[in-house]
Scaffold this active site. Structure first.
Site, PDB file in Angstrom:
ATOM      1  N   GLY A  12       6.353 -16.820  -8.382  1.00 35.02           N
ATOM      2  CA  GLY A  12       6.181 -16.540  -7.139  1.00 35.02           C
ATOM      3  C   GLY A  12       4.679 -16.470  -6.795  1.00 35.02           C
ATOM      4  O   GLY A  12       4.562 -15.539  -5.933  1.00 35.02           O
ATOM      5  N   ILE A  54       2.321 -10.479  -3.098  1.00 31.15           N
ATOM      6  CA  ILE A  54       1.816  -9.983  -4.475  1.00 31.15           C
ATOM      7  C   ILE A  54       1.273 -11.169  -5.736  1.00 31.15           C
ATOM      8  O   ILE A  54       0.074 -10.900  -6.048  1.00 31.15           O
ATOM      9  CB  ILE A  54       2.734  -9.014  -5.068  1.00 31.15           C
ATOM     10  CG1 ILE A  54       3.152  -7.905  -3.944  1.00 31.15           C
ATOM     11  CG2 ILE A  54       2.138  -8.409  -6.107  1.00 31.15           C
ATOM     12  CD1 ILE A  54       1.938  -6.999  -3.472  1.00 31.15           C
ATOM     13  N   GLY A  55       2.186 -12.010  -5.704  1.00 31.07           N
ATOM     14  CA  GLY A  55       1.819 -12.990  -6.666  1.00 31.07           C
ATOM     15  C   GLY A  55       0.709 -13.585  -6.194  1.00 31.07           C
ATOM     16  O   GLY A  55      -0.206 -13.884  -7.169  1.00 31.07           O
ATOM     17  N   ASP A 111      12.397 -22.789 -10.218  1.00 27.51           N
ATOM     18  CA  ASP A 111      13.504 -21.996  -9.382  1.00 27.51           C
ATOM     19  C   ASP A 111      14.250 -21.046  -9.979  1.00 27.51           C
ATOM     20  O   ASP A 111      15.018 -21.377 -10.861  1.00 27.51           O
ATOM     21  CB  ASP A 111      14.389 -22.875  -8.488  1.00 27.51           C
ATOM     22  CG  ASP A 111      15.322 -22.512  -7.726  1.00 27.51           C
ATOM     23  OD1 ASP A 111      15.434 -21.046  -7.621  1.00 27.51           O
ATOM     24  OD2 ASP A 111      15.993 -23.085  -6.875  1.00 27.51           O
ATOM     25  N   SER A 116      10.428  -1.883  -8.828  1.00 24.98           N
ATOM     26  CA  SER A 116      10.067  -1.450  -7.322  1.00 24.98           C
ATOM     27  C   SER A 116      10.509   0.153  -7.427  1.00 24.98           C
ATOM     28  O   SER A 116      11.233   0.442  -8.446  1.00 24.98           O
ATOM     29  CB  SER A 116      11.232  -2.107  -6.575  1.00 24.98           C
ATOM     30  OG  SER A 116      11.249  -1.302  -5.138  1.00 24.98           O
ATOM     31  N   TYR A 169      29.455  -5.989  -1.319  1.00 21.49           N
ATOM     32  CA  TYR A 169      28.122  -6.226  -1.143  1.00 21.49           C
ATOM     33  C   TYR A 169      27.268  -5.440  -0.157  1.00 21.49           C
ATOM     34  O   TYR A 169      27.726  -5.553   0.912  1.00 21.49           O
ATOM     35  CB  TYR A 169      27.858  -7.644  -0.955  1.00 21.49           C
ATOM     36  CG  TYR A 169      26.465  -8.041  -1.038  1.00 21.49           C
ATOM     37  CD1 TYR A 169      25.566  -8.358  -2.181  1.00 21.49           C
ATOM     38  CD2 TYR A 169      25.902  -8.323   0.205  1.00 21.49           C
ATOM     39  CE1 TYR A 169      24.342  -8.449  -2.165  1.00 21.49           C
ATOM     40  CE2 TYR A 169      24.450  -8.876   0.215  1.00 21.49           C
ATOM     41  CZ  TYR A 169      23.950  -8.836  -0.978  1.00 21.49           C
ATOM     42  OH  TYR A 169      22.695  -9.375  -0.874  1.00 21.49           O
TER      43      TYR A 169
END
Length: 307
Positions: A19, A24-25, A71, A148, A167
């Protein structure tokens, strides 16, 4: 304990960042490329990856970078990436498991996993296991996985991992980031148990204003993005814990790095203590076993024997 970023030369170091085309990446890639590291931008969108590469080259003209398709929501893609990388390179110094999705509508990966658990955790679990032979071959290599502060108060819903029995986007995001944290710690435990010269660490960016924030799968409105900069730190500052975890030579594995400010939301990198009771041995063991079963990736912890 406050940590000061090191500025030592990383020439000769090969680093994969998942990513790495944004957020951030991308900021971590800029900082690491600026220290001379060879960066592999492992991205889902190759065009965006190439754009990120050009962005980095504007500031670091001599940077060594390659864009490769990955992916994490497709285990076949994870295997293809690992195979291609292993054919092309014989070492890997640092693997940064950075890519992630946050609070999308209920969706499934190509393999039928809930999207956040499947991409944020299972995809990286499989990737790390498939690249472990190269990590074992490389002296003082390490794996850095991004968790996180959302792991606080989360739990692993073993009886509803796919969300079919209900969900809630944020609850499943929290679950995926707790899974990442437990994976990083359990991986380090197992590496140490087998006497391998590879370490695993976790980190988190605090609360950063990146394009990870989506509303209903779409980008947040511009006014919200501007407002977020008042309360959150920049992606560049948010990348500092990643860079510290990836490069600080005093770390021995198992540490959790995050911002040192109030609530660990902003600040400079520091070694942080996760929420109380997070590292439950039975939960970590069960998560590992479930992850191996779902991904069909078995970790080989035997010491690498040189030919």
């Amino acid at each position: 304990m406050k940590c000061i970023l090191l500025s030592h030369d990383l020439s000769g170091k090969r680093i994969i960042i998942t990513g790495a085309n944004s957020g951030i990446g991308l900021e971590a890639a800029k900082l690491l490329a600026g220290r001379g590291a060879e960066i592999i931008l492992a991205v889902r969108n190759v065009e965006k990856g190439r754009g990120a590469k050009q962005t980095i080259l504007k500031d670091h003209e001599s940077a060594s970078m390659e864009v490769m398709l990955l992916d994490l929501s497709d285990l076949e893609s994870v295997r293809d990436f690992s195979t291609q990388f292993s054919h092309r390179y014989d070492t890997l110094d640092i693997l940064i498991n950075n890519a992630g999705v946050m609070v999308p509508p209920h969706q499934y990966t190509k393999d039928g996993f809930e999207l956040q658990f499947g991409s944020n955790h299972l995809g990286h679990f499989a990737l790390t296991g498939l690249l472990l032979p190269l990590l074992k071959r490389t002296p003082t290599s390490r794996v850095v996985s991004l968790s996180s502060i959302a792991h606080r108060g989360a739990s692993i819903l073993f009886d509803n991992l796919d969300g079919s029995n209900g969900y809630k986007p944020m609850a499943f995001y929290r679950q995926s980031k707790l899974a990442t944290l437990l994976f990083a710690k359990e991986l380090d435990n197992r590496l140490k148990e087998h006497g391998l010269n590879v370490i695993s660490l976790a980190c988190h960016p605090g609360i950063s204003a990146t394009n990870l924030f989506k509303l209903g799968g779409k980008d947040a409105p511009n006014f919200l993005k501007k407002l977020s900069t008042l309360f959150f730190q920049t992606a560049e500052r948010g990348a500092l814990p990643t860079v510290y975890a990836a490069t600080n030579e005093s770390l021995t594995g198992g540490e959790y790095i995050g911002p040192d400010g109030s609530g660990n939301r902003k600040g400079y990198p520091a070694i942080e203590t996760p929420a109380a009771g997070v590292y439950d041995r039975e939960t970590m063991k069960k998560l590992w076993e479930v992850s191996e079963a779902l991904t069909k990736v078995k970790y080989d912890f035997h010491e690498f024997s040189k030919l």
